[in-house]
Design a protein around this motif. Structure first.
Motif, PDB file in Angstrom:
ATOM      1  N   ASN A   1       0.813  -1.224   0.000  1.00  0.00           N
ATOM      2  CA  ASN A   1       0.000   0.000   0.000  1.00  0.00           C
ATOM      3  C   ASN A   1       0.844   1.270   0.000  1.00  0.00           C
ATOM      4  OD1 ASN A   1      -2.213  -1.618   0.045  1.00  0.00           O
ATOM      5  ND2 ASN A   1      -2.951  -1.000   2.063  1.00  0.00           N
ATOM      6  N   ARG A   2       2.064   1.180   0.503  1.00  0.00           N
ATOM      7  CA  ARG A   2       2.934   2.344   0.559  1.00  0.00           C
ATOM      8  C   ARG A   2       4.148   2.207  -0.358  1.00  0.00           C
ATOM      9  NH1 ARG A   2       2.712   5.573   4.944  1.00  0.00           N
ATOM     10  NH2 ARG A   2       4.033   6.870   3.625  1.00  0.00           N
ATOM     11  N   LEU A   3       4.141   1.198  -1.221  1.00  0.00           N
ATOM     12  CA  LEU A   3       5.317   0.874  -2.018  1.00  0.00           C
ATOM     13  C   LEU A   3       5.797   2.041  -2.872  1.00  0.00           C
ATOM     14  CD1 LEU A   3       7.403  -1.079  -3.199  1.00  0.00           C
ATOM     15  CD2 LEU A   3       5.644  -1.806  -4.843  1.00  0.00           C
ATOM     16  N   PHE A   4       4.886   2.678  -3.600  1.00  0.00           N
ATOM     17  CA  PHE A   4       5.308   3.685  -4.569  1.00  0.00           C
ATOM     18  C   PHE A   4       5.848   4.937  -3.881  1.00  0.00           C
ATOM     19  CE2 PHE A   4       2.081   0.989  -6.516  1.00  0.00           C
ATOM     20  CZ  PHE A   4       2.852   0.443  -7.530  1.00  0.00           C
ATOM     21  N   GLY A   5       5.248   5.308  -2.761  1.00  0.00           N
ATOM     22  CA  GLY A   5       5.799   6.424  -2.005  1.00  0.00           C
ATOM     23  C   GLY A   5       7.183   6.113  -1.477  1.00  0.00           C
ATOM     24  N   ARG A   6       7.383   4.885  -1.055  1.00  0.00           N
ATOM     25  CA  ARG A   6       8.683   4.509  -0.507  1.00  0.00           C
ATOM     26  C   ARG A   6       9.728   4.336  -1.608  1.00  0.00           C
ATOM     27  NH1 ARG A   6       6.482   0.857   4.638  1.00  0.00           N
ATOM     28  NH2 ARG A   6       5.791   2.719   5.769  1.00  0.00           N
ATOM     29  N   LEU A   7       9.295   3.975  -2.810  1.00  0.00           N
ATOM     30  CA  LEU A   7      10.237   3.942  -3.929  1.00  0.00           C
ATOM     31  C   LEU A   7      10.710   5.355  -4.280  1.00  0.00           C
ATOM     32  CD1 LEU A   7       8.731   1.245  -6.326  1.00  0.00           C
ATOM     33  CD2 LEU A   7      10.695   1.035  -4.774  1.00  0.00           C
ATOM     34  N   THR A   8       9.854   6.351  -4.040  1.00  0.00           N
ATOM     35  CA  THR A   8      10.268   7.749  -4.240  1.00  0.00           C
ATOM     36  C   THR A   8      11.430   8.091  -3.315  1.00  0.00           C
ATOM     37  OG1 THR A   8       8.066   8.456  -4.950  1.00  0.00           O
ATOM     38  CG2 THR A   8       9.530  10.158  -4.107  1.00  0.00           C
ATOM     39  N   THR A   9      11.339   7.650  -2.067  1.00  0.00           N
ATOM     40  CA  THR A   9      12.438   7.938  -1.134  1.00  0.00           C
ATOM     41  C   THR A   9      13.690   7.136  -1.512  1.00  0.00           C
ATOM     42  OG1 THR A   9      11.801   6.222   0.468  1.00  0.00           O
ATOM     43  CG2 THR A   9      10.788   8.385   0.711  1.00  0.00           C
ATOM     44  N   GLU A  10      13.503   5.951  -2.055  1.00  0.00           N
ATOM     45  CA  GLU A  10      14.650   5.171  -2.542  1.00  0.00           C
ATOM     46  C   GLU A  10      15.376   5.934  -3.647  1.00  0.00           C
ATOM     47  OE1 GLU A  10      15.947   1.592  -2.277  1.00  0.00           O
ATOM     48  OE2 GLU A  10      15.360   2.133  -0.249  1.00  0.00           O
ATOM     49  N   MET A  11      14.623   6.516  -4.542  1.00  0.00           N
ATOM     50  CA  MET A  11      15.234   7.282  -5.632  1.00  0.00           C
ATOM     51  C   MET A  11      15.959   8.509  -5.100  1.00  0.00           C
ATOM     52  SD  MET A  11      14.848   5.678  -8.468  1.00  0.00           S
ATOM     53  CE  MET A  11      14.958   6.793  -9.870  1.00  0.00           C
ATOM     54  N   MET A  12      15.384   9.154  -4.086  1.00  0.00           N
ATOM     55  CA  MET A  12      16.061  10.310  -3.484  1.00  0.00           C
ATOM     56  C   MET A  12      17.407   9.912  -2.898  1.00  0.00           C
ATOM     57  SD  MET A  12      12.993  12.371  -1.567  1.00  0.00           S
ATOM     58  CE  MET A  12      11.694  13.195  -2.494  1.00  0.00           C
ATOM     59  N   GLY A  13      17.467   8.709  -2.321  1.00  0.00           N
ATOM     60  CA  GLY A  13      18.730   8.233  -1.774  1.00  0.00           C
ATOM     61  C   GLY A  13      19.796   8.028  -2.838  1.00  0.00           C
ATOM     62  N   ASN A  14      19.356   7.910  -4.081  1.00  0.00           N
ATOM     63  CA  ASN A  14      20.286   7.771  -5.207  1.00  0.00           C
ATOM     64  C   ASN A  14      20.425   9.065  -6.003  1.00  0.00           C
ATOM     65  OD1 ASN A  14      21.129   4.819  -5.340  1.00  0.00           O
ATOM     66  ND2 ASN A  14      18.902   4.608  -5.140  1.00  0.00           N
ATOM     67  N   ASP A  15      19.980  10.177  -5.402  1.00  0.00           N
ATOM     68  CA  ASP A  15      20.105  11.513  -5.993  1.00  0.00           C
ATOM     69  C   ASP A  15      19.228  11.712  -7.221  1.00  0.00           C
ATOM     70  OD1 ASP A  15      21.938  12.237  -4.037  1.00  0.00           O
ATOM     71  OD2 ASP A  15      23.654  11.550  -5.229  1.00  0.00           O
ATOM     72  N   PHE A  16      18.089  11.014  -7.276  1.00  0.00           N
ATOM     73  CA  PHE A  16      17.110  11.222  -8.339  1.00  0.00           C
ATOM     74  C   PHE A  16      15.821  11.749  -7.731  1.00  0.00           C
ATOM     75  CE2 PHE A  16      19.659   7.767 -10.359  1.00  0.00           C
ATOM     76  CZ  PHE A  16      20.045   8.467 -11.494  1.00  0.00           C
ATOM     77  N   SER A  17      15.195  12.687  -8.412  1.00  0.00           N
ATOM     78  CA  SER A  17      13.899  13.194  -7.961  1.00  0.00           C
ATOM     79  C   SER A  17      13.019  13.441  -9.179  1.00  0.00           C
ATOM     80  CB  SER A  17      14.067  14.489  -7.161  1.00  0.00           C
ATOM     81  OG  SER A  17      14.681  15.489  -7.965  1.00  0.00           O
ATOM     82  N   GLY A  18      11.731  13.585  -8.943  1.00  0.00           N
ATOM     83  CA  GLY A  18      10.804  13.820 -10.047  1.00  0.00           C
ATOM     84  C   GLY A  18      10.302  12.521 -10.646  1.00  0.00           C
ATOM     85  N   LEU A  19       9.872  12.589 -11.907  1.00  0.00           N
ATOM     86  CA  LEU A  19       9.255  11.465 -12.585  1.00  0.00           C
ATOM     87  C   LEU A  19      10.210  10.271 -12.695  1.00  0.00           C
ATOM     88  CD1 LEU A  19       6.729  10.494 -14.197  1.00  0.00           C
ATOM     89  CD2 LEU A  19       7.895  11.309 -16.264  1.00  0.00           C
ATOM     90  N   ALA A  20       9.676   9.070 -12.486  1.00  0.00           N
ATOM     91  CA  ALA A  20      10.443   7.833 -12.655  1.00  0.00           C
ATOM     92  C   ALA A  20       9.603   6.831 -13.433  1.00  0.00           C
ATOM     93  CB  ALA A  20      10.842   7.252 -11.298  1.00  0.00           C
ATOM     94  N   ASP A  21      10.266   5.984 -14.183  1.00  0.00           N
ATOM     95  CA  ASP A  21       9.604   4.915 -14.926  1.00  0.00           C
ATOM     96  C   ASP A  21       9.741   3.606 -14.166  1.00  0.00           C
ATOM     97  OD1 ASP A  21       8.875   6.630 -16.925  1.00  0.00           O
ATOM     98  OD2 ASP A  21      10.425   6.002 -18.331  1.00  0.00           O
TER      99      ASP A  21
END
Length: 339
Positions: free
Chosen positions: A173-193
């Motif tokens: 239920n919270r997967l996509f929000g938490r994947l956003t934070t995963e991307m931030m940890g890799n210095d990526f923000s904004g739209l992801a595929d």
């Protein structure tokens, strides 16, 4: 019946309606080519303005793209009159996969009035395109697996197995929000595929439809993602769904056709031309040959039949953004089965 442009145009319309083709619909149905579609959509962002025919003139030609390599972080604390360091460049090689699909159409078979020429051509062209795209989808999924990052600095999930971060089923239920934070940890923000196995489509649909009327708003999480689903993304043992996550412009595929077909050589019995399909708009080489052939194995009295043969072919370079270390920008996640 001779091959002409009208034949191709009618066949294109037939392919577009293949999934509703009555008794043949099961034979012509197309899979969801999500992994390949992700590569196609990302290619213009990966190398903007690239004309692959300018870069590569013939099959077998080594093809390389120059890239700039990131330098070490600075450590200076004192002003200087002049700076040093000219930067580093590298050459990224492109390797090509050749896809060839072929079929032939018998004039005498159409003369029986059981299956006219156009229907034969339509069906076989649709079938060969389906086969070609299925092969491309397999290559696309394999490319993502090959280039997945071995360095993932996201901090939400810590367990990694064979290059994939493990996600508890309870996090769906919270997967996509938490994947956003995963991307931030890799210095990526904004739209992801996201390119994912079909099971993740269920979670995506569920989260997307949660709102005020359902008591809890979960749909906000998906705003930053563009999903692609493919049954060719495999789920391992004990895994409910699998996903590859990256920012737009990280991957790409570049189709190439040779000069002979692009020039449209025609000697009557042999034609070299190109054909843009209606599935994803890929331009294929199309070699047509007209002549006498033995069709007696399938047509009574067809020992000296008039047959037109067709060969669809093209070369495809799958590639990705340059990386000087194991952080390729393509991160793999596996949601574990419900215990």
């Amino acid at each position: 019946m001779a091959f002409d442009a009208t034949t191709l145009l009618e066949a294109r319309a037939a392919i577009e309606n293949a999934q509703t083709a009555g008794v043949t619909r099961n034979e012509l149905r197309m899979p969801n080519f999500g992994a390949f579609k992700a590569h196609v959509d990302n290619a213009p962002l990966l190398i903007p303005g690239l004309d692959i025919t300018d870069l590569r003139k013939y099959t077998g030609q080594p093809t390389k793209i120059p890239v700039l390599v990131k330098g070490a972080a600075g450590s200076g604390t004192t002003r200087k009159c002049a700076g040093q360091g000219t930067g580093t460049t590298a050459m990224k090689s492109l390797s090509f996969n050749t896809i060839v699909e072929e079929f032939a159409v018998s004039y005498l078979a159409s003369a029986t009035n059981q299956m006219d020429y156009q229907k034969q051509f339509n069906f076989q062209l649709a079938e060969r395109l389906r086969s070609g795209y299925t092969r491309l989808e397999t290559l696309s999924a394999a490319h993502l697996e090959t280039i997945k990052a071995t360095i993932n600095n996201g901090t939400r999930y810590s367990t990694t197995v064979a290059g994939a971060k493990r996600v508890p089923f309870a996090d769906y239920n919270r997967l996509f929000g938490r994947l956003t934070t995963e991307m931030m940890g890799n210095d990526f923000s904004g739209l992801a595929d996201i390119v994912a196995s079909p099971n993740l489509a269920d979670a995506w649909s569920y989260v997307l439809r949660q709102g005020a009327a359902n008591g809890e708003n979960l749909g906000f999480q998906v705003d930053d993602f563009r999903p692609y689903f493919s049954r060719f993304v495999n789920d391992g043992t004990g895994v409910d769904s699998t996903a590859y996550l990256f920012t737009p412009g990280t991957i790409g595929v570049f189709p190439w056709t040779n000069q002979l077909h692009r020039d449209g050589k025609d000697i009557g019995t042999d034609v070299w031309t190109t054909f843009t399909d209606p599935v994803m708009g890929i331009t294929w080489e199309l070699k047509v040959k007209r002549g006498c052939a033995d069709s007696s194995a399938t047509v009574a009295g067809g020992e000296a039949d008039y047959v037109e043969s067709f060969v669809l072919s093209a070369e495809f370079a799958f590639t990705e953004a340059y990386s000087s270390n194991g952080d390729t920008g393509v991160y793999k996640y596996e949601v574990l089965d419900q215990v």
